[in-house]
Design a protein around this motif. Sequence first.
Motif, mmCIF file in Angstrom:
data_model
loop_
_atom_site.group_PDB
_atom_site.id
_atom_site.type_symbol
_atom_site.label_atom_id
_atom_site.label_comp_id
_atom_site.label_asym_id
_atom_site.label_seq_id
_atom_site.Cartn_x
_atom_site.Cartn_y
_atom_site.Cartn_z
ATOM 1 N N ALA A 126 0.932 -1.410 -0.094
ATOM 2 C CA ALA A 126 -0.249 -0.452 -0.109
ATOM 3 C C ALA A 126 0.694 1.411 -0.042
ATOM 4 O O ALA A 126 0.455 2.768 -0.350
ATOM 5 N N VAL A 127 2.038 1.413 0.679
ATOM 6 C CA VAL A 127 2.611 2.337 0.490
ATOM 7 C C VAL A 127 3.924 2.390 -0.593
ATOM 8 O O VAL A 127 3.582 4.041 -1.028
ATOM 9 N N LEU A 128 4.075 1.660 -1.238
ATOM 10 C CA LEU A 128 4.161 1.918 -2.480
ATOM 11 C C LEU A 128 3.412 2.060 -3.187
ATOM 12 O O LEU A 128 3.525 3.252 -4.528
ATOM 13 N N GLU A 129 1.890 1.863 -3.582
ATOM 14 C CA GLU A 129 0.984 2.417 -4.422
ATOM 15 C C GLU A 129 0.591 2.932 -4.225
ATOM 16 O O GLU A 129 0.374 3.668 -5.384
ATOM 17 N N TYR A 130 0.283 4.172 -2.673
ATOM 18 C CA TYR A 130 0.481 5.455 -2.762
ATOM 19 C C TYR A 130 0.803 6.398 -3.153
ATOM 20 O O TYR A 130 1.375 7.081 -3.064
ATOM 21 N N GLY A 131 2.597 6.320 -2.905
ATOM 22 C CA GLY A 131 3.505 7.258 -2.720
ATOM 23 C C GLY A 131 3.499 7.248 -1.102
ATOM 24 O O GLY A 131 3.892 8.949 -1.207
ATOM 25 N N ILE A 132 3.562 6.522 -0.525
ATOM 26 C CA ILE A 132 3.214 8.373 0.850
ATOM 27 C C ILE A 132 4.279 7.486 2.004
ATOM 28 O O ILE A 132 4.974 6.197 1.611
#
Length: 408
Positions: A126-132
Motif C-alpha cells: 500500500a505504501v508503494l502503491e500510494y506513494g506515502i
Amino acid sequence: MSTEVKVPTLGESVSEATIGQWLKQPGETVALDEPIASLETDKVAIEVNAPVAGVLSQQLAAVGDTVTVSAIIAVIEEGAAGAAAPKAAAPAAAAPAPVAAAPVAAAPAAGESTDPAVLSPAVRRAVLEYGIDPATIKGTGKDGRITKEDVVAAAQTKAASGAPTVPAAVAAPANERREERVKMTRLRQTIAKRLKSAQENAALLTTFNDVDMSAVMEARNRFKDSFEKKHGVKLGFMSFFAKASVLALKDIPAVNAQIQGDEIVYHDYVDISVAVSAPNGLVVPVVRDVDKMSFAGIEKAIADYGKKAKEGSLTMADMTGGTFTISNGGVFGGLMSTPIINPPQSAVLGLHRIEDRPVVRNGQIVIRPMMYIALSYDHRIIDGREAVTALKTIKEAIEDPTRLLIDL
C-alpha cells in the motif's frame, strides 16, 4: 534465568499455526504479558504474550514457519541478566526459514522505525502503491503499528490537500518490470478453500430485489443523536437489516437451517455472522441471539467486532457458529453482487451502496435513495419461492420499519 516462550492453546480442534509477525526482535526488552509475536490460524490471528519480563534473546522460528501447540518459539532472559543479551542475536537460529517464506519483517510497534523494510507485506504494498512516506503515518493498530487502512487514509488526506500521490515505482525506468511474491497467509488459504468448497458442494443461486431506504434514513437521521447519547454507540443501517432478517428467518425457517449429512437442522434462534474487513482478509464474527437483542445491543456488538477485527484480536469463540450471514459490500461502493454462502450456513444477505434513482410511486416518477439487496442461497434446502419470500420480507420491513416493532 532463561524462560521459554511456547505456542499457546489455539482453540478447539486447532493444533498448528503460522508465525505471522515478530513484534519484538532479539535484544529488545519485553514487559510481562506484552505481545511478542502474532500467530495466524485457519480463522484468526492470535498474539503470543511474554510469560515474564526481560529481554528477548532468541527467536526459534521464522515468519512463515508452521508451529504446533506447546512448541518453543522464543527465549526470554529474565531480569538484569537479560540486559546483556546481544541485540544482534540472529533470529530463527534453531529453525531456518523455508525457501517459500516471504522475506518480511514484523510490523513496527509504537516508536519503532517505519522503514518499508519492516512493514507487513500488505502495508508495504500500500505504501508503494500510494506513494506515502510511512514515517508520516500515525499507526492505529495494536501498539501503534501501521495498518493498510492507515496508509489508505493518509493517501486520501494527501489527495484532498492537492498534493501528488504518485507511487515511487512510477519514477522507475519504463522498461523495468517488477514482481513480488508473498506467501498466502493461513487465513487467506482457508478463505480460499471455504469459498471454493461452497461453490462445489452447494447448489448456489441468487435472487435480487431493491429497497427504498427513505424510511430508514429518515428514522436514523431523526434519532441518531439521541440514540448515541443514550446508548454510547452510533445508530447504523446494520441493526435495521439484522432485525429485518430475523423476521424473514422466523417466517421462512429453511433460510436459517443447515444440511448435516442427510438431515436438515432447523434453529429456533438467530445467530448472524457479520462480515467485516480485517487486515488479513474478510472475517465473519457471530452476533448471537439477534432475535432477542435490541437495536443498541446489535450496534454495540457489531462495533466491538469491527474494533477487534482491526486490532487483530478476534478469538476463535468470536468466529464459531452462525446460522445466517450479512455482508455489506456497499461500504466499499459496490452496486450489486452475488455473495457466497458461509458454509455450513444456507444463505447470505448482500447489501450494497445507496444511490438516488428514479422510481415510480403512485404513477409519478420520483427520486428515491435505493439499494440493491441480494440473497444467495443453497437451492438444495431452500426453494426459490422461499428465497424470494424471505428477501421480500426484508425489503418490506426496511421500507416500513414499523413492521420491526409489531413483528409483521
